[in-house]
Design a protein around this motif. Structure first.
Motif, mmCIF file in Angstrom:
data_model
loop_
_atom_site.group_PDB
_atom_site.id
_atom_site.type_symbol
_atom_site.label_atom_id
_atom_site.label_comp_id
_atom_site.label_asym_id
_atom_site.label_seq_id
_atom_site.Cartn_x
_atom_site.Cartn_y
_atom_site.Cartn_z
ATOM 1 N N UNK A 31 0.062 -1.088 2.075
ATOM 2 C CA UNK A 31 -1.010 -0.116 2.283
ATOM 3 C C UNK A 31 -2.354 -0.675 1.810
ATOM 4 N N UNK A 32 -2.342 -1.384 0.691
ATOM 5 C CA UNK A 32 -3.572 -2.004 0.190
ATOM 6 C C UNK A 32 -4.078 -3.080 1.143
ATOM 7 N N UNK A 33 -3.164 -3.875 1.688
ATOM 8 C CA UNK A 33 -3.553 -4.896 2.660
ATOM 9 C C UNK A 33 -4.217 -4.259 3.874
ATOM 10 N N UNK A 34 -3.610 -3.205 4.364
ATOM 11 C CA UNK A 34 -4.154 -2.521 5.535
ATOM 12 C C UNK A 34 -5.541 -1.948 5.234
ATOM 13 N N UNK A 35 -5.722 -1.435 4.023
ATOM 14 C CA UNK A 35 -7.030 -0.914 3.646
ATOM 15 C C UNK A 35 -8.087 -1.995 3.567
ATOM 16 N N UNK A 36 -7.673 -3.189 3.154
ATOM 17 C CA UNK A 36 -8.608 -4.304 3.043
ATOM 18 C C UNK A 36 -9.032 -4.807 4.415
ATOM 19 N N UNK A 37 -8.109 -4.817 5.360
ATOM 20 C CA UNK A 37 -8.412 -5.324 6.701
ATOM 21 C C UNK A 37 -7.622 -4.515 7.731
#
Length: 334
Positions: free
Chosen positions: A195-201
Motif C-alpha cells: 500500500x505504501x509503494x502504491x501511494x508513492x507511485x
C-alpha cells in the motif's frame, strides 16, 4: 524453504527390488505435525547478537532520508556485532551500510529485517517485490539480494526491484516451515508495504514474486493486495489455498517450478492434528489450481533468479507485462 534435494529416492533405489509401503501425503503430514507436538527441539538456539533499535524517522520522511538513516543504523549495528565477536554478522552489516545501498527499512535485531530498493521507486513504470522463503536472514541476505540484482538487470531502465525481507522466516529444518504461522504474521506487514509503494507511485504496475515459503506469505496477504497486478509463485510448497479462487485476489496468479526442484516432492495437501495445521494445499503448478503456469526451465530450488535462466526471463516478462498468453495447461519445463 531452501536447501538441497533429499536422497530418499536414491536410498530406495540402492535397496534393490524390495517394495516399501507407500504413505499418503496426509499421513506424512500427520507424522510431521505429531513430531512437532510431541518431540522437543533439541538444537540450541544461536546466542543473540547485540543490535541497536531501528532508526527513528520523522513522519513523512522521504526515501533519501530513510536510506541515510538506515545505512547509519547498519553501520552502528556492524560495530556492535564486531564488539560481540561475530565478525560474520559484522561483515554483512557493513555491506548494508555501503553508501550505494538504498534501505527503505532495516532492523538488525534477531534474524533481521531488510527492505532494499534497486532502481527509482518514484519514477519506475514497473515495480517487482521479491518475497523470500525460509532461512533468509541478515546472515544470508546477500544471496537473496543477488537474485534481486539479477532481476533488475534483466528488467532494464524504468523499473525498480524491492528485496523485501520484512518478516521472520522459518528455518528449513524446523516445525514452523510446515505451517502457516510465520506467513500469517507476515501478511499484514506485506500488505501495508505494498500500500505504501502504491501511494508513492500510483502509476506503477506492482508485481509480487514469491519464492518457496514466501509463496505462503503472499497467499495469506493476497486478499488485501489490491494494488498488485500480478502474483508469481515459484519453488512453491503451496499457497495455503486449494485454488486461485481461494486466494481472493484480483491479480493475475502465476506459478512455475524448475524441473530439478526438490519441492515437487512435498505433499500438496493439509491436515490438522492436535490443533495444528500442517501443509499448504494444492500444488500451484497443477491444472486444478488454476494459475498461469510459466516456463521455469531445468533449474533447482535456488536457481530461479540466476542470470540467463529460463525462470528469470519468465519472471521478467511477467513484471514487464509482456507475457499474457500462459495458461494452466503450459509446462514448467522448457
Amino acid at each position: 524453504m531452501t536447501g538441497n534435494q533429499g536422497t530418499a529416492a536414491q536410498a530406495d533405489e540402492a535397496e534393490g527390488p524390495r517394495r516399501r509401503p507407500r504413505r499418503s501425503g496426509r499421513t506424512v503430514l500427520a507424522l510431521l505435525v505429531a513430531a512437532a507436538v510431541v518431540v522437543p527441539v533439541s538444537a540450541a538456539a544461536r546466542p543473540a547478537v547485540p543490535a541497536p533499535a531501528p532508526a527513528a524517522l520523522p513522519a513523512g520522511a522521504g526515501p533519501q532520508e530513510r536510506y541515510d538513516a538506515h545505512r547509519a543504523n547498519a553501520a552502528r549495528a556492524a560495530g556492535m556485532a564486531e564488539a560481540h565477536g561475530d565478525r560474520h554478522r559484522a561483515d554483512h552489516l557493513r555491506a548494508l551500510a555501503d553508501p550505494g545501498r538504498r534501505l527503505l527499512d532495516f532492523d538488525a535485531r534477531g534474524g533481521g529485517r531488510v527492505t532494499e530498493v534497486l532502481g527509482d521507486l518514484a519514477t519506475a513504470r514497473r515495480v517487482a517485490v521479491l518475497v523470500p522463503g525460509s532461512d533468509t536472514t541478515l546472515d544470508t541476505y546477500e544471496r537473496f539480494r543477488a537474485g534481486a540484482v539479477a532481476l533488475h538487470d534483466r528488467l532494464g531502465p524504468g523499473t525498480a526491484v524491492v528485496a523485501w525481507l520484512g518478516y521472520d522466516t522459518p528455518g528449513t529444518v524446523s516445525t514452523e516451515v510446515a505451517t502457516t504461522g510465520r506467513a500469517d504474521e507476515a501478511a499484514g506487514p506485506l500488505t501495508r508495504f505494498v500500500q505504501q509503494l502504491h501511494g508513492l507511485n500510483p502509476r506503477a504496475g506492482i508485481s509480487l514474486l514469491c519464492h518457496s515459503y514466501g509463496s505462503v506469505v503472499c497467499g495469506r496477504a493476497a486478499p488485501g493486495l489490491r494494488a498488485v497486478t500480478d502474483i508469481a509463485v515459484f519453488g512453491s510448497p503451496g499457497t495455503g489455498a486449494d485454488s486461485v479462487a481461494g486466494l481472493h485476489t484480483t491479480a493475475r496468479v502465476w506459478a512455475g517450478r524448475g524441473a530439478d526442484d526438490w519441492i515437487a516432492g512435498v505433499p500438496h495437501t493439509h491436515v490438522t492434528v492436535a490443533g495444528t495445521t500442517v501443509g499448504f494445499g494444492a500444488d500451484p503448478v497443477s491444472a486444478g489450481f488454476g494459475a498461469r503456469v510459466f516456463p521455469a526451465g531445468p533449474g533447482g530450488h535456488s536457481d530461479y533468479l540466476k542470470p540467463g535462466s529460463v525462470a528469470l526471463d519468465s519472471l521478467a516478462r511477467i513484471v514487464l507485462g509482456t507475457d499474457r498468453a500462459a495458461t494452466p495447461k503450459d509446462t514448467t519445463r522448457d
